[in-house]
Each structure stands twice: as structure tokens, then as C-alpha cells.
Design a protein around this motif. Structure first.
Motif, PDB file in Angstrom:
ATOM      1  N   PHE A  78     -35.329  25.652  55.088  1.00 12.21           N
ATOM      2  CA  PHE A  78     -35.551  24.219  55.196  1.00 12.21           C
ATOM      3  C   PHE A  78     -34.542  23.526  54.285  1.00 12.21           C
ATOM      4  O   PHE A  78     -34.249  24.001  53.199  1.00 12.21           O
ATOM      5  N   THR A  79     -34.017  22.399  54.741  1.00  9.02           N
ATOM      6  CA  THR A  79     -33.176  21.556  53.897  1.00  9.02           C
ATOM      7  C   THR A  79     -33.876  20.200  53.822  1.00  9.02           C
ATOM      8  O   THR A  79     -34.241  19.674  54.877  1.00  9.02           O
ATOM      9  N   PRO A  80     -34.089  19.619  52.654  1.00 11.63           N
ATOM     10  CA  PRO A  80     -33.676  20.118  51.342  1.00 11.63           C
ATOM     11  C   PRO A  80     -34.655  21.141  50.785  1.00 11.63           C
ATOM     12  O   PRO A  80     -35.749  21.322  51.321  1.00 11.63           O
ATOM     13  N   GLN A  81     -34.223  21.789  49.741  1.00 15.77           N
ATOM     14  CA  GLN A  81     -35.081  22.685  48.985  1.00 15.77           C
ATOM     15  C   GLN A  81     -35.638  21.905  47.798  1.00 15.77           C
ATOM     16  O   GLN A  81     -34.958  21.040  47.255  1.00 15.77           O
ATOM     17  N   ASP A  82     -36.874  22.200  47.417  1.00 14.56           N
ATOM     18  CA  ASP A  82     -37.475  21.716  46.173  1.00 14.56           C
ATOM     19  C   ASP A  82     -37.350  20.206  45.937  1.00 14.56           C
ATOM     20  O   ASP A  82     -36.382  19.718  45.369  1.00 14.56           O
ATOM     21  N   MET A  83     -38.354  19.503  46.391  1.00  8.46           N
ATOM     22  CA  MET A  83     -38.414  18.056  46.170  1.00  8.46           C
ATOM     23  C   MET A  83     -39.449  17.764  45.093  1.00  8.46           C
ATOM     24  O   MET A  83     -40.395  18.520  44.921  1.00  8.46           O
ATOM     25  N   THR A  84     -39.266  16.659  44.381  1.00  8.01           N
ATOM     26  CA  THR A  84     -40.243  16.253  43.363  1.00  8.01           C
ATOM     27  C   THR A  84     -40.669  14.816  43.639  1.00  8.01           C
ATOM     28  O   THR A  84     -39.824  13.948  43.849  1.00  8.01           O
ATOM     29  N   ILE A  85     -41.977  14.603  43.638  1.00  3.07           N
ATOM     30  CA  ILE A  85     -42.494  13.252  43.879  1.00  3.07           C
ATOM     31  C   ILE A  85     -43.578  12.932  42.848  1.00  3.07           C
ATOM     32  O   ILE A  85     -44.045  13.818  42.135  1.00  3.07           O
ATOM     33  N   LYS A  86     -43.975  11.646  42.827  1.00  2.00           N
ATOM     34  CA  LYS A  86     -45.024  11.232  41.900  1.00  2.00           C
ATOM     35  C   LYS A  86     -46.389  11.394  42.537  1.00  2.00           C
ATOM     36  O   LYS A  86     -46.568  11.177  43.738  1.00  2.00           O
ATOM     37  N   LYS A  87     -47.357  11.759  41.694  1.00  7.53           N
ATOM     38  CA  LYS A  87     -48.743  11.911  42.149  1.00  7.53           C
ATOM     39  C   LYS A  87     -49.241  10.612  42.793  1.00  7.53           C
ATOM     40  O   LYS A  87     -48.974   9.531  42.275  1.00  7.53           O
ATOM     41  N   ILE A 123     -44.871  13.361  60.375  1.00  7.60           N
ATOM     42  CA  ILE A 123     -46.242  13.381  59.861  1.00  7.60           C
ATOM     43  C   ILE A 123     -46.227  12.730  58.488  1.00  7.60           C
ATOM     44  O   ILE A 123     -45.215  12.772  57.787  1.00  7.60           O
ATOM     45  N   GLU A 124     -47.344  12.103  58.135  1.00  9.51           N
ATOM     46  CA  GLU A 124     -47.433  11.408  56.863  1.00  9.51           C
ATOM     47  C   GLU A 124     -48.514  12.083  56.026  1.00  9.51           C
ATOM     48  O   GLU A 124     -49.548  12.478  56.566  1.00  9.51           O
ATOM     49  N   TYR A 125     -48.271  12.195  54.727  1.00 11.51           N
ATOM     50  CA  TYR A 125     -49.291  12.799  53.877  1.00 11.51           C
ATOM     51  C   TYR A 125     -49.260  12.162  52.497  1.00 11.51           C
ATOM     52  O   TYR A 125     -48.198  11.886  51.960  1.00 11.51           O
ATOM     53  N   THR A 126     -50.458  11.953  51.934  1.00 14.78           N
ATOM     54  CA  THR A 126     -50.573  11.397  50.583  1.00 14.78           C
ATOM     55  C   THR A 126     -50.994  12.508  49.628  1.00 14.78           C
ATOM     56  O   THR A 126     -52.013  13.164  49.851  1.00 14.78           O
ATOM     57  N   PHE A 127     -50.178  12.714  48.607  1.00 12.97           N
ATOM     58  CA  PHE A 127     -50.427  13.783  47.638  1.00 12.97           C
ATOM     59  C   PHE A 127     -51.272  13.249  46.490  1.00 12.97           C
ATOM     60  O   PHE A 127     -50.770  12.602  45.583  1.00 12.97           O
ATOM     61  N   LYS A 128     -52.576  13.529  46.550  1.00 12.33           N
ATOM     62  CA  LYS A 128     -53.500  12.945  45.567  1.00 12.33           C
ATOM     63  C   LYS A 128     -53.632  13.810  44.326  1.00 12.33           C
ATOM     64  O   LYS A 128     -54.157  13.366  43.318  1.00 12.33           O
ATOM     65  N   GLU A 129     -53.181  15.060  44.420  1.00 14.27           N
ATOM     66  CA  GLU A 129     -53.305  15.934  43.258  1.00 14.27           C
ATOM     67  C   GLU A 129     -51.946  16.481  42.847  1.00 14.27           C
ATOM     68  O   GLU A 129     -51.123  16.810  43.700  1.00 14.27           O
ATOM     69  N   ALA A 130     -51.765  16.554  41.523  1.00 16.06           N
ATOM     70  CA  ALA A 130     -50.499  17.090  40.997  1.00 16.06           C
ATOM     71  C   ALA A 130     -50.464  18.597  41.227  1.00 16.06           C
ATOM     72  O   ALA A 130     -51.489  19.239  41.423  1.00 16.06           O
ATOM     73  N   GLY A 131     -49.260  19.133  41.215  1.00 18.48           N
ATOM     74  CA  GLY A 131     -49.129  20.581  41.388  1.00 18.48           C
ATOM     75  C   GLY A 131     -47.929  20.918  42.236  1.00 18.48           C
ATOM     76  O   GLY A 131     -47.143  20.047  42.609  1.00 18.48           O
ATOM     77  N   GLU A 132     -47.816  22.204  42.525  1.00 17.94           N
ATOM     78  CA  GLU A 132     -46.689  22.654  43.325  1.00 17.94           C
ATOM     79  C   GLU A 132     -47.195  23.005  44.724  1.00 17.94           C
ATOM     80  O   GLU A 132     -48.103  23.804  44.868  1.00 17.94           O
ATOM     81  N   TYR A 133     -46.628  22.378  45.716  1.00 19.23           N
ATOM     82  CA  TYR A 133     -47.048  22.612  47.098  1.00 19.23           C
ATOM     83  C   TYR A 133     -45.981  23.422  47.823  1.00 19.23           C
ATOM     84  O   TYR A 133     -44.813  23.056  47.845  1.00 19.23           O
ATOM     85  N   LEU A 134     -46.426  24.489  48.432  1.00 15.59           N
ATOM     86  CA  LEU A 134     -45.515  25.357  49.170  1.00 15.59           C
ATOM     87  C   LEU A 134     -45.467  24.899  50.632  1.00 15.59           C
ATOM     88  O   LEU A 134     -46.501  24.646  51.241  1.00 15.59           O
ATOM     89  N   ILE A 135     -44.253  24.780  51.162  1.00 15.80           N
ATOM     90  CA  ILE A 135     -44.096  24.490  52.586  1.00 15.80           C
ATOM     91  C   ILE A 135     -43.590  25.764  53.246  1.00 15.80           C
ATOM     92  O   ILE A 135     -42.578  26.319  52.825  1.00 15.80           O
ATOM     93  N   VAL A 136     -44.293  26.245  54.250  1.00 18.83           N
ATOM     94  CA  VAL A 136     -43.881  27.490  54.902  1.00 18.83           C
ATOM     95  C   VAL A 136     -43.677  27.282  56.399  1.00 18.83           C
ATOM     96  O   VAL A 136     -44.226  26.377  56.997  1.00 18.83           O
ATOM     97  N   LYS A 151     -40.442  23.851  48.607  1.00 15.77           N
ATOM     98  CA  LYS A 151     -41.531  23.415  47.729  1.00 15.77           C
ATOM     99  C   LYS A 151     -41.488  21.924  47.477  1.00 15.77           C
ATOM    100  O   LYS A 151     -40.426  21.312  47.491  1.00 15.77           O
ATOM    101  N   ILE A 152     -42.666  21.375  47.223  1.00 21.13           N
ATOM    102  CA  ILE A 152     -42.743  20.000  46.735  1.00 21.13           C
ATOM    103  C   ILE A 152     -43.500  20.031  45.416  1.00 21.13           C
ATOM    104  O   ILE A 152     -44.612  20.570  45.347  1.00 21.13           O
ATOM    105  N   LYS A 153     -42.886  19.473  44.382  1.00 17.34           N
ATOM    106  CA  LYS A 153     -43.573  19.355  43.097  1.00 17.34           C
ATOM    107  C   LYS A 153     -44.139  17.959  42.997  1.00 17.34           C
ATOM    108  O   LYS A 153     -43.419  16.974  43.171  1.00 17.34           O
ATOM    109  N   VAL A 154     -45.440  17.884  42.720  1.00 17.06           N
ATOM    110  CA  VAL A 154     -46.087  16.591  42.553  1.00 17.06           C
ATOM    111  C   VAL A 154     -46.424  16.446  41.077  1.00 17.06           C
ATOM    112  O   VAL A 154     -47.209  17.221  40.538  1.00 17.06           O
TER     113      VAL A 154
END
Ligand code: CUA
Length: 156
Positions: A78-87, A123-136, A151-154
């Protein structure tokens, strides 16, 4: 031909139930502007690198709590790799494939799409909890299918 009275009642009852059932399905399917969640937009899979917005895949901040993630799937990444967003942020994912059918599953969420080449899947998603989310990738796409993830880091 003679039909028993009870038989008639049940026949009529059956027909009414069938009509009610079809009306419920018909109305609910088209009520409140329902539409298929993805697959509505087409793209030439051989021109992904030249087609906006996939010519510049990545995470874009739209405002304080909103991001757009433009993502390309190809064997086997997947491109991009490893994104970081705010909770608490909502991410609008736009995903397409350059080659074969891939999956797009964000583990521990209800986000699960089939990424079909030729289509822009969203698709739209709201990340309500912090943590590391794996996309597979959860559609078998070849010999290194099991390696295909990002991965997405929240963060707080
Ligand atoms: Cu891509 Cu499995």
C-alpha cells in the motif's frame, strides 16, 4: 373448483405479506438517498500514476479533525506507508488498485473494502481511540499477499 375458506384466508394473507415485504425493501433501499458505499467512480488502472489525486498518494489534512488518505494498492504494498493522525479525527479513504483485486481492512474496526482495479473505492472512518491500527490486504493477490500491509498511528 372449491377452495376451503381457511385456505382462501391464508392465500390472501400470504399475498398481502409478500406485497408488504417488497414495499418495505423497495422503499428502504432507495429512501434517504441511499447509495452503494463505493465502486461509484471509475479510473483507468493503467493510468493511476497520472490520474488525480492518485498521482500524489498520501495523507492530506483538510481541517482540524478531518483528513483525506489517498492510497494506491499494488502487489504487494500500500502507498503510503505509515500515516499518523490525531485522535478523534475522521479520515476519508480513497483507495484504488494498479493491478489485481486487493483487500483493505483496518484491523479492529468495521472498515473492510474490496479494492477493485478500475474503481475508486471510498470509505470514511473516525478514529476515537489512540493506538496503532494495522491495515491489511485480505484478498489473496499473489505470492506475497501475506506481506501486504500498512499502519495508521492515532496519537493523542
Ligand atoms: Cu493484496 Cu492480498
Amino acid at each position: 373448483m372449491h377452495i376451503h375458506r381457511l385456505e382462501k384466508i391464508w392465500l390472501v394473507f400470504g399475498c398481502i405479506m409478500l406485497a408488504v415485504f417488497l414495499i418495505i425493501i423497495g422503499v428502504s433501499a432507495f429512501a434517504s438517498d441511499n447509495q452503494p458505499p463505493s465502486d461509484a467512480t471509475l479510473i483507468d488502472p493503467t493510468q493511476v500514476d497520472q490520474t488525480k489525486p492518485f498521482d500524489k498518494p498520501g495523507l492530506k489534512k483538510i481541517d482540524d479533525n478531518k483528513y483525506e488518505a489517498v492510497m494506491v494498492s499494488q502487489a504487494f504494498q500500500f502507498t503510503p506507508q505509515d500515516m499518523t493522525i490525531k485522535k478523534g479525527a475522521t479520515v476519508d479513504f480513497l483507495v484504488t488498485s494498479k493491478d489485481v483485486v486487493h483487500g483493505f481492512e483496518i484491523v479492529k474496526t468495521n472498515v473492510n473494502m474490496m479494492v477493485v482495479p478500475g474503481h475508486i473505492n471510498s470509505i470514511e472512518y473516525t478514529f476515537k481511540e489512540a493506538g496503532e491500527y494495522l491495515i491489511v490486504c485480505n484478498e489473496y493477490c499473489g505470492s506475497a499477499h501475506h506481506m501486504m500491509s500498512t499502519k495508521i498511528k492515532v496519537v493523542e
